[in-house]
Design a protein around this motif. Structure first.
Motif, PDB file in Angstrom:
ATOM      1  N   PHE A   1      -2.696   7.023   8.642  1.00  0.00           N
ATOM      2  CA  PHE A   1      -3.320   6.363   7.503  1.00  0.00           C
ATOM      3  C   PHE A   1      -4.727   6.276   8.214  1.00  0.00           C
ATOM      4  CE2 PHE A   1       0.637   4.917   5.486  1.00  0.00           C
ATOM      5  CZ  PHE A   1       0.451   5.221   4.354  1.00  0.00           C
ATOM      6  N   VAL A   2      -4.911   5.955   9.625  1.00  0.00           N
ATOM      7  CA  VAL A   2      -6.001   5.744  10.477  1.00  0.00           C
ATOM      8  C   VAL A   2      -6.832   7.105  10.147  1.00  0.00           C
ATOM      9  CG1 VAL A   2      -7.382   5.627  12.526  1.00  0.00           C
ATOM     10  CG2 VAL A   2      -5.229   4.144  11.822  1.00  0.00           C
ATOM     11  N   ALA A   3      -6.307   8.166  10.030  1.00  0.00           N
ATOM     12  CA  ALA A   3      -6.675   9.598  10.207  1.00  0.00           C
ATOM     13  C   ALA A   3      -7.491   9.764   8.679  1.00  0.00           C
ATOM     14  CB  ALA A   3      -6.051  10.583  10.634  1.00  0.00           C
ATOM     15  N   ALA A   4      -6.782   9.206   7.741  1.00  0.00           N
ATOM     16  CA  ALA A   4      -7.075   9.362   6.288  1.00  0.00           C
ATOM     17  C   ALA A   4      -8.214   8.668   5.939  1.00  0.00           C
ATOM     18  CB  ALA A   4      -5.778   8.949   5.242  1.00  0.00           C
ATOM     19  N   ARG A   5      -8.553   7.731   6.886  1.00  0.00           N
ATOM     20  CA  ARG A   5     -10.052   7.181   6.458  1.00  0.00           C
ATOM     21  C   ARG A   5      -9.670   6.132   5.127  1.00  0.00           C
ATOM     22  NH1 ARG A   5      -9.837   8.464  10.966  1.00  0.00           N
ATOM     23  NH2 ARG A   5     -11.459   9.628  12.341  1.00  0.00           N
ATOM     24  N   ASN A   6      -8.759   5.394   4.986  1.00  0.00           N
ATOM     25  CA  ASN A   6      -8.546   4.686   3.755  1.00  0.00           C
ATOM     26  C   ASN A   6      -7.997   3.454   4.270  1.00  0.00           C
ATOM     27  OD1 ASN A   6      -7.675   3.458   1.539  1.00  0.00           O
ATOM     28  ND2 ASN A   6      -7.965   5.364   0.113  1.00  0.00           N
ATOM     29  N   GLU A   7      -8.752   2.345   4.559  1.00  0.00           N
ATOM     30  CA  GLU A   7      -8.347   1.187   5.041  1.00  0.00           C
ATOM     31  C   GLU A   7      -7.331   0.450   4.054  1.00  0.00           C
ATOM     32  OE1 GLU A   7      -7.305  -1.237   8.452  1.00  0.00           O
ATOM     33  OE2 GLU A   7      -8.157   0.733   8.190  1.00  0.00           O
ATOM     34  N   THR A   8      -7.894   0.411   2.656  1.00  0.00           N
ATOM     35  CA  THR A   8      -7.205  -0.197   1.618  1.00  0.00           C
ATOM     36  C   THR A   8      -5.504   0.516   1.265  1.00  0.00           C
ATOM     37  OG1 THR A   8      -9.027  -0.611   0.417  1.00  0.00           O
ATOM     38  CG2 THR A   8      -7.103  -0.615  -0.814  1.00  0.00           C
ATOM     39  N   LEU A   9      -5.441   1.813   1.544  1.00  0.00           N
ATOM     40  CA  LEU A   9      -4.105   2.351   1.539  1.00  0.00           C
ATOM     41  C   LEU A   9      -3.478   1.938   2.875  1.00  0.00           C
ATOM     42  CD1 LEU A   9      -2.659   4.572   0.042  1.00  0.00           C
ATOM     43  CD2 LEU A   9      -3.387   5.992   1.463  1.00  0.00           C
ATOM     44  N   ARG A  10      -3.817   1.822   3.780  1.00  0.00           N
ATOM     45  CA  ARG A  10      -3.372   1.469   5.028  1.00  0.00           C
ATOM     46  C   ARG A  10      -2.652   0.260   5.170  1.00  0.00           C
ATOM     47  NH1 ARG A  10      -5.980   0.179  11.047  1.00  0.00           N
ATOM     48  NH2 ARG A  10      -4.290   0.341  12.200  1.00  0.00           N
ATOM     49  N   LEU A  11      -3.542  -0.761   4.519  1.00  0.00           N
ATOM     50  CA  LEU A  11      -3.141  -2.346   4.409  1.00  0.00           C
ATOM     51  C   LEU A  11      -1.906  -2.324   3.374  1.00  0.00           C
ATOM     52  CD1 LEU A  11      -6.701  -3.970   4.788  1.00  0.00           C
ATOM     53  CD2 LEU A  11      -4.648  -3.928   6.429  1.00  0.00           C
ATOM     54  N   ALA A  12      -2.173  -1.666   2.338  1.00  0.00           N
ATOM     55  CA  ALA A  12      -1.058  -1.658   1.252  1.00  0.00           C
ATOM     56  C   ALA A  12       0.082  -1.353   1.742  1.00  0.00           C
ATOM     57  CB  ALA A  12      -1.349  -0.781   0.040  1.00  0.00           C
ATOM     58  N   TYR A  13       0.142  -0.175   2.660  1.00  0.00           N
ATOM     59  CA  TYR A  13       1.578   0.158   3.374  1.00  0.00           C
ATOM     60  C   TYR A  13       2.180  -0.712   4.393  1.00  0.00           C
ATOM     61  CZ  TYR A  13       5.020   3.186   5.719  1.00  0.00           C
ATOM     62  OH  TYR A  13       5.670   3.795   6.604  1.00  0.00           O
ATOM     63  N   ALA A  14       0.920  -1.252   5.172  1.00  0.00           N
ATOM     64  CA  ALA A  14       1.256  -2.139   6.152  1.00  0.00           C
ATOM     65  C   ALA A  14       2.209  -3.608   5.657  1.00  0.00           C
ATOM     66  CB  ALA A  14       0.291  -2.493   6.973  1.00  0.00           C
ATOM     67  N   ARG A  15       1.643  -3.765   4.418  1.00  0.00           N
ATOM     68  CA  ARG A  15       2.082  -5.347   4.060  1.00  0.00           C
ATOM     69  C   ARG A  15       3.499  -5.062   3.359  1.00  0.00           C
ATOM     70  NH1 ARG A  15      -3.346  -5.594   1.601  1.00  0.00           N
ATOM     71  NH2 ARG A  15      -4.367  -6.905   2.954  1.00  0.00           N
ATOM     72  N   ALA A  16       4.008  -3.971   3.278  1.00  0.00           N
ATOM     73  CA  ALA A  16       5.408  -3.636   2.601  1.00  0.00           C
ATOM     74  C   ALA A  16       6.554  -3.580   3.963  1.00  0.00           C
ATOM     75  CB  ALA A  16       5.612  -2.162   2.003  1.00  0.00           C
ATOM     76  N   HIS A  17       5.965  -3.505   5.243  1.00  0.00           N
ATOM     77  CA  HIS A  17       6.764  -3.643   6.317  1.00  0.00           C
ATOM     78  C   HIS A  17       7.797  -2.674   6.127  1.00  0.00           C
ATOM     79  CE1 HIS A  17       4.392  -6.872   7.639  1.00  0.00           C
ATOM     80  NE2 HIS A  17       4.573  -7.653   6.601  1.00  0.00           N
ATOM     81  N   CYS A  18       7.611  -1.521   5.791  1.00  0.00           N
ATOM     82  CA  CYS A  18       8.729  -0.398   5.689  1.00  0.00           C
ATOM     83  C   CYS A  18       9.616  -0.278   6.785  1.00  0.00           C
ATOM     84  CB  CYS A  18       8.302   0.971   4.986  1.00  0.00           C
ATOM     85  SG  CYS A  18       7.168   0.749   3.414  1.00  0.00           S
ATOM     86  N   HIS A  19       9.053   0.175   7.792  1.00  0.00           N
ATOM     87  CA  HIS A  19       9.788   0.413   8.969  1.00  0.00           C
ATOM     88  C   HIS A  19      10.692  -0.592   9.588  1.00  0.00           C
ATOM     89  CE1 HIS A  19       6.965   3.969   8.750  1.00  0.00           C
ATOM     90  NE2 HIS A  19       7.869   4.618   9.436  1.00  0.00           N
ATOM     91  N   LEU A  20      10.068  -2.028   9.423  1.00  0.00           N
ATOM     92  CA  LEU A  20      10.914  -3.124   9.862  1.00  0.00           C
ATOM     93  C   LEU A  20      12.190  -3.200   9.114  1.00  0.00           C
ATOM     94  CD1 LEU A  20       8.529  -5.968  10.446  1.00  0.00           C
ATOM     95  CD2 LEU A  20       9.357  -4.772  12.220  1.00  0.00           C
ATOM     96  N   HIS A  21      12.128  -3.085   7.916  1.00  0.00           N
ATOM     97  CA  HIS A  21      13.251  -3.235   7.107  1.00  0.00           C
ATOM     98  C   HIS A  21      14.388  -2.190   6.982  1.00  0.00           C
ATOM     99  CE1 HIS A  21      11.691  -6.942   5.639  1.00  0.00           C
ATOM    100  NE2 HIS A  21      10.742  -6.328   5.316  1.00  0.00           N
ATOM    101  N   THR A  22      13.760  -0.965   7.123  1.00  0.00           N
ATOM    102  CA  THR A  22      14.705   0.186   7.384  1.00  0.00           C
ATOM    103  C   THR A  22      15.344   0.323   8.636  1.00  0.00           C
ATOM    104  OG1 THR A  22      12.797   1.888   7.829  1.00  0.00           O
ATOM    105  CG2 THR A  22      13.607   1.553   5.568  1.00  0.00           C
ATOM    106  N   PHE A  23      14.638  -0.071   9.839  1.00  0.00           N
ATOM    107  CA  PHE A  23      15.228  -0.007  11.341  1.00  0.00           C
ATOM    108  C   PHE A  23      16.257  -1.099  11.165  1.00  0.00           C
ATOM    109  CE2 PHE A  23      10.866   1.477  13.282  1.00  0.00           C
ATOM    110  CZ  PHE A  23      11.026   2.684  12.833  1.00  0.00           C
ATOM    111  N   ARG A  24      16.216  -2.208  10.733  1.00  0.00           N
ATOM    112  CA  ARG A  24      16.947  -3.411  10.536  1.00  0.00           C
ATOM    113  C   ARG A  24      18.284  -2.922   9.889  1.00  0.00           C
ATOM    114  NH1 ARG A  24      16.530  -8.892   7.393  1.00  0.00           N
ATOM    115  NH2 ARG A  24      18.363 -10.177   8.849  1.00  0.00           N
ATOM    116  N   LEU A  25      18.139  -2.081   8.891  1.00  0.00           N
ATOM    117  CA  LEU A  25      19.332  -1.839   8.013  1.00  0.00           C
ATOM    118  C   LEU A  25      20.168  -0.930   8.826  1.00  0.00           C
ATOM    119  CD1 LEU A  25      20.573  -1.778   5.142  1.00  0.00           C
ATOM    120  CD2 LEU A  25      19.266   0.055   4.590  1.00  0.00           C
ATOM    121  N   ALA A  26      19.822  -0.167   9.692  1.00  0.00           N
ATOM    122  CA  ALA A  26      20.341   0.954  10.361  1.00  0.00           C
ATOM    123  C   ALA A  26      19.943   1.161  11.894  1.00  0.00           C
ATOM    124  CB  ALA A  26      20.481   2.435   9.907  1.00  0.00           C
TER     125      ALA A  26
END
Length: 221
Positions: free
Chosen positions: A148-173
């Protein structure tokens, strides 16, 4: 919480961050199980600190979605994702990440390429180590963020970060779900971004997310 380590003097320079990291790791790996009560006073005694850094760490964990605050009852760890919640999370990833990878291939700098390649080198070295999962899970977060940093779209990056996708999937398994296939999939994404090929980058990211979802859904089988 009996397995939580105590903090030594060397940790006191970054006390709040250290406590947050230890508690986050304990929740992620199941040392602190779902729906467990977290008592700020008990944690302060365990870490031999004032309540302030404990409260700050708990507030950050609440922002991560790893704990909930209940009026007059304090904090409790949240439940693991359900199957439907996992599917919803991956639908979000498919909406955000393939397009982000395509933009990264168009807009990346040489620094971006170097950092992404460095992450692949680190992952390939770590995959057979005893602490591979802890190292590779952190690599995973950094790599996807760096796309996302390389994509140069901070709005997109922050939207993804707020979902905490990796935290929740790592915790599941937490153990056993990070396989060499994941590193190969990451390498394909990075290769396409480095080559400046947006179609290949988008396709590689989409395949990676779909494969990751298939691996994680096995938890419910």
């Amino acid at each position: 919480m009996d397995q939580l380590p105590a903090l030594g003097q060397s940790a006191r320079v970054m006390l709040g961050d250290e406590i947050y990291g230890l508690l986050q790791q304990a929740i992620m790996d199941g040392t602190i199980p779902p729906d467990a009560r977290l008592n700020a006073g008990e944690l302060a005694r365990r870490f031999d600190v004032s309540p302030t850094p404990i409260r700050e760490a708990l507030a950050r964990l609440e922002s991560d979605g790893l704990v909930d605050k209940h009026p007059l009852k304090g904090y409790r760890t949240t439940d693991l994702l359900s199957r439907d919640e996992l599917v919803d999370l991956f639908e979000l990833r498919l909406l955000l990440e393939p397009g982000g990878a395509a933009r990264a291939a168009q807009r990346r700098s040489q620094e971006d390429i170097d950092v992404l390649r460095g992450e692949i080198d680190l992952a390939r070295t770590a995959v057979d180590e005893d602490d591979a999962y802890a190292v590779l899970s952190r690599h995973d977060v950094r790599l996807h963020d760096r796309v996302f940093v390389a994509a140069r779209n901070e709005t997109l990056r922050l939207a993804y970060a707020r979902a905490h996708c990796h935290l929740h999937t790592f915790r599941l398994a937490y153990t056993g779900s990070y396989v060499p296939d994941t590193v190969r999939e990451h390498a394909a994404i990075v290769g396409a971004i480095a080559a400046g090929d947006p179609d290949a980058a988008e396709g590689a990211m989409r395949r990676h997310i779909e494969q990751s979802q298939r691996r994680l859904l096995r938890v419910f089988d």
